[in-house]
Design a protein around this motif. Structure first.
Motif, short mmCIF file in Angstrom:
data_model
loop_
_atom_site.label_atom_id
_atom_site.label_comp_id
_atom_site.label_asym_id
_atom_site.label_seq_id
_atom_site.Cartn_x
_atom_site.Cartn_y
_atom_site.Cartn_z
N SER A 187 -12.03 18.39 -43.40
CA SER A 187 -11.61 18.38 -44.80
C SER A 187 -11.64 16.98 -45.39
N VAL A 188 -11.84 15.96 -44.56
CA VAL A 188 -11.93 14.58 -45.06
C VAL A 188 -13.07 14.43 -46.06
N SER A 214 -14.05 5.12 -47.90
CA SER A 214 -14.21 4.42 -46.62
C SER A 214 -12.94 4.51 -45.79
N VAL A 215 -11.78 4.32 -46.45
CA VAL A 215 -10.50 4.37 -45.74
C VAL A 215 -10.29 5.74 -45.10
N PHE A 216 -10.55 6.81 -45.86
CA PHE A 216 -10.37 8.16 -45.32
C PHE A 216 -11.33 8.43 -44.17
N THR A 217 -12.56 7.94 -44.30
CA THR A 217 -13.54 8.15 -43.23
C THR A 217 -13.08 7.46 -41.95
N ILE A 218 -12.75 6.17 -42.06
CA ILE A 218 -12.34 5.40 -40.88
C ILE A 218 -11.07 5.97 -40.27
N ASN A 219 -10.08 6.25 -41.12
CA ASN A 219 -8.79 6.76 -40.64
C ASN A 219 -8.95 8.08 -39.91
N SER A 256 -19.86 5.20 -36.53
CA SER A 256 -19.61 5.52 -37.95
C SER A 256 -18.60 4.56 -38.55
N ILE A 257 -17.57 4.20 -37.79
CA ILE A 257 -16.56 3.26 -38.28
C ILE A 257 -17.20 1.90 -38.57
#
Length: 285
Positions: free
Chosen positions: A97-98, A236-241, A275-276
């Motif tokens: 869902s990200v 980017s924050v949501f992806t990394i987190n 990915s990060i």
């Protein structure tokens, strides 16, 4: 990055506590309600401003009330999905869902769509899927298909809404209202279970619920702090987190609880790290 790291560590602690719930036979819904009360208390305790009567007139108050309903509703959907579709479906639906807050950031906030970010986001989704799928999990996608769909949409809406409505100078109060509303609904659920189902409250749920509330509040608070750091976009924050939580939680399960990790899971962890790096490099440019 320190806020992101603290958010990821707090989310990993939530995973560890849920594993301990099973080991010590803790009533999950009771601990969840205590968790909401604790998180609500943390919000008020750490809020340094003055709470004015006009709080109900702020542009975030009713959004926080609605999010409180959504928090506990999605928790129950998550439980039903696990029972009817399997744990892998729960993990994949909630973590994939990200993509909703990522797309929201790109479309609504006009955030960057560089090649590195696009590749990083795609790899992140692949990593989430590979890392979440567990062996010997009886996942039945065709049974109650609407549940993982609701879970996917609900989880994505929660992340997007929290980021969109959270006031920069009143984060603690915003979270307190969300957790407070979820706690109120939780008390009604416990009351119903006690009266109709004769499921009475167990005192051993309290310390576990308090611990869960502290790390739950911390995970949300530090994520919001990370979202307000200059130089990093919300997508980017949501992806990394998200991808870091999935990868490190899987490794935590291996180290602390001797869980088996398949080749797909290891591949997912490796892709998660790549990915990060790609998403971080994109925002570094």
């Amino acid at each position: 990055m320190i806020y992101l790291l603290l958010s990821v560590l707090s989310s990993m602690a939530i995973f560890v506590l849920f594993k301990l719930f099973d080991k010590f036979k803790i009533n999950t819904i009771q601990a969840i309600v205590v968790n909401y009360v604790t998180a609500f208390s943390c919000g008020f305790f750490f809020y340094e401003g003055t709470i004015e009567p006009e709080i109900a007139n702020t542009n975030w108050f009713f959004a926080a009330i609605a999010l409180g309903f959504l928090f506990i509703a999605i928790f129950n959907v998550m439980a039903l999905t696990a029972q009817r579709n399997g744990l892998s479906v729960v993990s994949v639906a909630s973590k994939m869902s990200v993509i909703i807050p990522i797309l929201f950031g790109i479309i609504i906030y006009n955030e960057s769509t560089g090649v590195l970010k696009i590749v990083g986001v795609i790899l992140a989704l692949v990593a989430v899927y590979l890392t979440s799928v567990k062996q010997k999990d009886d996942a039945v996608l065709t049974q109650s298909l609407y549940l993982p769909v609701i879970l996917f949409l609900g989880s994505g809406i929660i992340d997007t809404s929290v980021n969109h409505f959270a006031p920069k100078n009143e984060m603690q109060l915003f979270l307190a209202v969300i957790f407070g509303m979820a706690g109120c609904i939780g008390f009604f659920i416990l009351g119903y279970k006690a009266i109709k189902l004769k499921q009475y409250f167990q005192l051993k749920s309290v310390p576990f619920g308090i611990a869960l509330g502290i790390v739950n509040y911390s995970s949300m608070y530090f994520l919001l702090k990370a979202l307000h750091v200059d130089g990093f976009e919300s997508s980017s924050v949501f992806t990394i987190n998200n991808v870091a939580i999935v990868a490190f939680t899987t490794l935590t399960g291996l180290i602390l609880f001797k869980e088996k990790i398949s080749r797909k899971n290891w591949l997912g962890i490796i892709i998660a790290m790549v990915s990060i790096i790609l998403v971080t490099l994109n925002d570094g440019n």
